[in-house]
Motif scaffolding. Structure first.
Motif, PDB file in Angstrom:
ATOM      1  N   GLY A 175       0.771  -1.095   0.009  1.00 41.93           N
ATOM      2  CA  GLY A 175      -0.135   0.113   0.110  1.00 41.93           C
ATOM      3  C   GLY A 175       0.682   1.349   0.048  1.00 41.93           C
ATOM      4  N   ARG A 176       2.040   1.140   0.042  1.00 46.64           N
ATOM      5  CA  ARG A 176       3.065   2.290   0.088  1.00 46.64           C
ATOM      6  C   ARG A 176       3.850   2.756  -1.128  1.00 46.64           C
ATOM      7  NH1 ARG A 176       5.423   1.449   6.193  1.00 46.64           N
ATOM      8  NH2 ARG A 176       3.590   0.847   7.171  1.00 46.64           N
ATOM      9  N   SER A 177       3.656   1.965  -2.141  1.00 49.29           N
ATOM     10  CA  SER A 177       4.365   2.250  -3.445  1.00 49.29           C
ATOM     11  C   SER A 177       4.098   3.248  -4.104  1.00 49.29           C
ATOM     12  CB  SER A 177       4.540   0.830  -4.213  1.00 49.29           C
ATOM     13  OG  SER A 177       3.357   0.852  -5.203  1.00 49.29           O
ATOM     14  N   GLY A 178       2.627   3.498  -4.255  1.00 49.34           N
ATOM     15  CA  GLY A 178       2.399   4.850  -5.071  1.00 49.34           C
ATOM     16  C   GLY A 178       1.856   4.499  -6.354  1.00 49.34           C
ATOM     17  N   LEU A 179       1.837   3.111  -6.773  1.00 47.67           N
ATOM     18  CA  LEU A 179       1.416   2.651  -8.150  1.00 47.67           C
ATOM     19  C   LEU A 179       0.151   2.819  -8.263  1.00 47.67           C
ATOM     20  CD1 LEU A 179       2.532   1.494 -11.073  1.00 47.67           C
ATOM     21  CD2 LEU A 179       2.181  -0.753 -10.044  1.00 47.67           C
ATOM     22  N   ARG A 180      -0.565   2.035  -7.261  1.00 47.22           N
ATOM     23  CA  ARG A 180      -2.051   2.329  -7.327  1.00 47.22           C
ATOM     24  C   ARG A 180      -2.680   3.812  -7.789  1.00 47.22           C
ATOM     25  NH1 ARG A 180      -3.658   0.661  -1.146  1.00 47.22           N
ATOM     26  NH2 ARG A 180      -2.911   2.729  -0.318  1.00 47.22           N
ATOM     27  N   GLY A 301      -3.838  -7.947  -1.966  1.00 50.96           N
ATOM     28  CA  GLY A 301      -3.237  -7.711  -0.870  1.00 50.96           C
ATOM     29  C   GLY A 301      -3.398  -6.252  -0.352  1.00 50.96           C
ATOM     30  N   ASN A 302      -2.077  -5.733   0.279  1.00 48.51           N
ATOM     31  CA  ASN A 302      -2.392  -4.457   0.995  1.00 48.51           C
ATOM     32  C   ASN A 302      -2.453  -3.236  -0.126  1.00 48.51           C
ATOM     33  OD1 ASN A 302      -1.926  -5.252   3.592  1.00 48.51           O
ATOM     34  ND2 ASN A 302       0.278  -4.986   3.755  1.00 48.51           N
ATOM     35  N   ALA A 303      -2.341  -3.648  -1.345  1.00 47.39           N
ATOM     36  CA  ALA A 303      -2.574  -2.597  -2.420  1.00 47.39           C
ATOM     37  C   ALA A 303      -4.069  -2.417  -2.298  1.00 47.39           C
ATOM     38  CB  ALA A 303      -1.836  -2.974  -3.696  1.00 47.39           C
ATOM     39  N   ALA A 304      -4.971  -3.368  -1.978  1.00 48.68           N
ATOM     40  CA  ALA A 304      -6.442  -3.393  -2.166  1.00 48.68           C
ATOM     41  C   ALA A 304      -7.056  -3.053  -0.866  1.00 48.68           C
ATOM     42  CB  ALA A 304      -6.703  -4.718  -2.743  1.00 48.68           C
ATOM     43  N   HIS A 305      -6.372  -3.377   0.330  1.00 45.09           N
ATOM     44  CA  HIS A 305      -7.112  -3.264   1.525  1.00 45.09           C
ATOM     45  C   HIS A 305      -6.092  -3.456   2.558  1.00 45.09           C
ATOM     46  CE1 HIS A 305      -7.423  -7.590   1.087  1.00 45.09           C
ATOM     47  NE2 HIS A 305      -8.356  -7.363   0.288  1.00 45.09           N
ATOM     48  N   ALA A 306      -5.920  -2.474   3.578  1.00 44.28           N
ATOM     49  CA  ALA A 306      -5.066  -2.745   4.711  1.00 44.28           C
ATOM     50  C   ALA A 306      -5.951  -2.662   6.051  1.00 44.28           C
ATOM     51  CB  ALA A 306      -3.741  -1.658   4.811  1.00 44.28           C
ATOM     52  N   LEU A 307      -5.720  -3.543   6.774  1.00 47.71           N
ATOM     53  CA  LEU A 307      -6.620  -3.562   8.079  1.00 47.71           C
ATOM     54  C   LEU A 307      -5.833  -3.284   9.535  1.00 47.71           C
ATOM     55  CD1 LEU A 307      -8.410  -6.953   7.419  1.00 47.71           C
ATOM     56  CD2 LEU A 307      -8.775  -4.734   6.515  1.00 47.71           C
ATOM     57  N   HIS A 308      -6.396  -2.766  10.481  1.00 49.99           N
ATOM     58  CA  HIS A 308      -5.705  -3.063  11.841  1.00 49.99           C
ATOM     59  C   HIS A 308      -5.309  -4.290  12.320  1.00 49.99           C
ATOM     60  CE1 HIS A 308      -5.097  -2.118  16.045  1.00 49.99           C
ATOM     61  NE2 HIS A 308      -5.503  -0.917  15.785  1.00 49.99           N
ATOM     62  N   PRO A 309      -4.070  -4.334  12.633  1.00 42.38           N
ATOM     63  CA  PRO A 309      -3.517  -5.851  13.013  1.00 42.38           C
ATOM     64  C   PRO A 309      -4.180  -6.388  14.167  1.00 42.38           C
ATOM     65  CG  PRO A 309      -2.069  -3.878  13.793  1.00 42.38           C
ATOM     66  CD  PRO A 309      -3.243  -3.369  13.040  1.00 42.38           C
ATOM     67  N   VAL A 310      -5.251  -5.803  14.855  1.00 41.51           N
ATOM     68  CA  VAL A 310      -5.836  -6.295  16.164  1.00 41.51           C
ATOM     69  C   VAL A 310      -6.062  -7.867  16.083  1.00 41.51           C
ATOM     70  CG1 VAL A 310      -8.129  -5.600  15.610  1.00 41.51           C
ATOM     71  CG2 VAL A 310      -7.408  -6.020  17.949  1.00 41.51           C
ATOM     72  N   ALA A 311      -6.655  -8.120  14.748  1.00 41.47           N
ATOM     73  CA  ALA A 311      -7.144  -9.469  14.773  1.00 41.47           C
ATOM     74  C   ALA A 311      -6.394 -10.535  13.932  1.00 41.47           C
ATOM     75  CB  ALA A 311      -8.495  -9.659  14.478  1.00 41.47           C
TER      76      ALA A 311
END
Length: 426
Positions: A175-180, A301-311
């Protein structure tokens, strides 16, 4: 169908991209797959003997993810350094509510596993080196343009820029590359105003293969069993949620001070915290892309959705999505349709949407409910945790969420099946 240089280009050869490439080599071996990765790859990077480091970062794998890796032929080797989670203990710091999950109650050897990221990567690379998947590394996807019958993907390799044509581009570079964003996808981000501090810790008492989810007034923390997969030890992987101010304060402390602060927050269920390893941290945001596909392009993956790591659901959700995409590619290939056809990619999106919506809601609701310190909510949390521990139906639902054993998917051979059926659940 138009002639292209390759059939599929995967931008990113990390855990998501490498898993997708391996799954496609198993399910659709005739598909020409090219992975573009910024880090070099060679057989020399895959040692015969793996020696875990104390500071290795790790990933929680749900039971459903184990089933997927078994289908990929990866689990036997992966399990050599995957620590089982046999019990899960969920509690609210300073309150009486708690619930406990046990693998034996579900006729399973484990509810999930904890594996070092580097070990996961090495296992994937070892298998991929024996496939026909092409790697361009070090290289980077910098742009994409639609073309008749597919896409033209601009790739920077060394100092050179070239274009490869393909039926489809899958963005799997996080989610941090900037490509999307460069490709014009609309991203929604919601900050939790928190940070995740990641480290490995040692305690005076053995974890007994128990994962602890501890909700505190300062935010949730998780301790996952880490180390030997066969002997319960004293090392755990810590995920500690902290505000900006609290994070700065903790990072300024000595290792002994960090252990003391952790002790105050977690308590004494594992005895004294006597060691904390190298700490890393990152800000927590809920990131979603409402339309993660378009003609010729899909985000995973994270490019589509990034969640809180709680679960601990992030990678497991991504893995299920990858298998859904593999099945749609398999069906498209068998019917003579381009894998970049918008109808193909939309079917992937539709089939994965309910899973990611439910998983996001599950993780997000935990943060909001346990982040509310009002008296009525505190009382309701106690009742809820006690009720969850006592009601078999509710406990079974919670266990299925934790184990990633819900919903339907197809295995890499195209057989429709329920993960719950595969694991022996109703």
């Amino acid at each position: 169908m138009a002639t292209t240089d390759t059939d599929l280009i995967i931008a990113g050869g990390g855990l998501a991209g490498a898993t997708l490439a391996l799954a496609l080599s198993r399910a659709v071996p005739e598909l020409r797959v090219t992975v573009v990765e910024s880090f070099p790859l060679s057989p020399d990077a895959v040692p015969e003997d793996y020696q875990p480091s104390y500071d290795s970062r790790s990933t929680a794998l749900a039971w459903g993810s184990r089933l997927i890796f078994e289908e990929l032929g990866l689990w036997q080797r992966l399990s050599e350094h995957a620590t089982p989670i046999e019990h899960i203990h969920v509690s609210d710091r300073g309150r009486f509510g708690a619930t406990r999950l046990n693998a034996s109650d579900h006729s399973q050897p484990a509810l999930g596993y904890v594996a070092d990221n580097r070990w996961l990567g090495l296992c994937l690379m070892r298998e991929l080196l024996a496939t026909g998947v092409q790697w361009l590394a070090p290289a980077e996807v910098v742009d994409m343009t639609p073309q008749p019958g597919g896409v033209g993907v601009s790739i920077k390799e060394g100092g050179d820029l070239r274009t490869l044509t393909a039926q489809c581009l899958v963005v799997a570079d996080g989610g941090r590359s900037g490509l999307r964003e460069k490709l014009g996808f609309q991203v929604r981000q919601q900050s939790y105003g928190q940070n995740a501090l990641i480290a490995n810790v040692s305690t005076g008492e053995s974890h007994q293969f128990t994962a602890f989810e501890r909700f505190t007034s300062a935010g949730p923390m998780a301790l996952l069993p880490h180390g030997s997969p066969r002997r319960a030890g004293n090392q755990s992987a810590l995920v500690w949620t902290l505000t900006d101010e609290a994070l700065a304060e903790v990072l300024s402390l000595s290792d002994a001070g960090k252990c003391q602060r952790l002790q105050e927050r977690f308590g004494w269920r594992l005895g004294r915290f006597n060691r904390i390893g190298e700490c890393s941290h990152y800000p927590l945001t809920l990131t979603t892309v409402d339309e993660p596909v378009r003609a010729g392009v899909a985000l995973v993956g994270n490019a589509a959705h990034a969640l809180h790591p709680v679960a601990g659901q992030g990678f497991n959700l991504a893995l299920r999505g990858l298998m859904t995409l593999v099945e749609q590619f398999r069906l498209a290939q068998s019917s003579g349709r381009s894998i970049g056809d918008l109808r193909v990619l939309r079917r992937y999106q539709e089939q994965h949407r309910q899973d990611w919506q439910q998983t996001v809601q599950f993780s997000d609701s935990l943060i909001r409910v346990f982040g509310d310190g009002s008296v009525p909510i505190l009382a309701a949390r106690d009742v809820g945790l006690v009720g969850l521990d006592m009601l078999p139906g509710a406990k079974r639902w919670f266990a299925r969420k934790a184990m990633g054993t819900g919903g339907r998917r197809a295995d890499i051979h195209g057989r429709g099946s329920s993960v719950g059926e595969l694991s022996g659940h109703e």
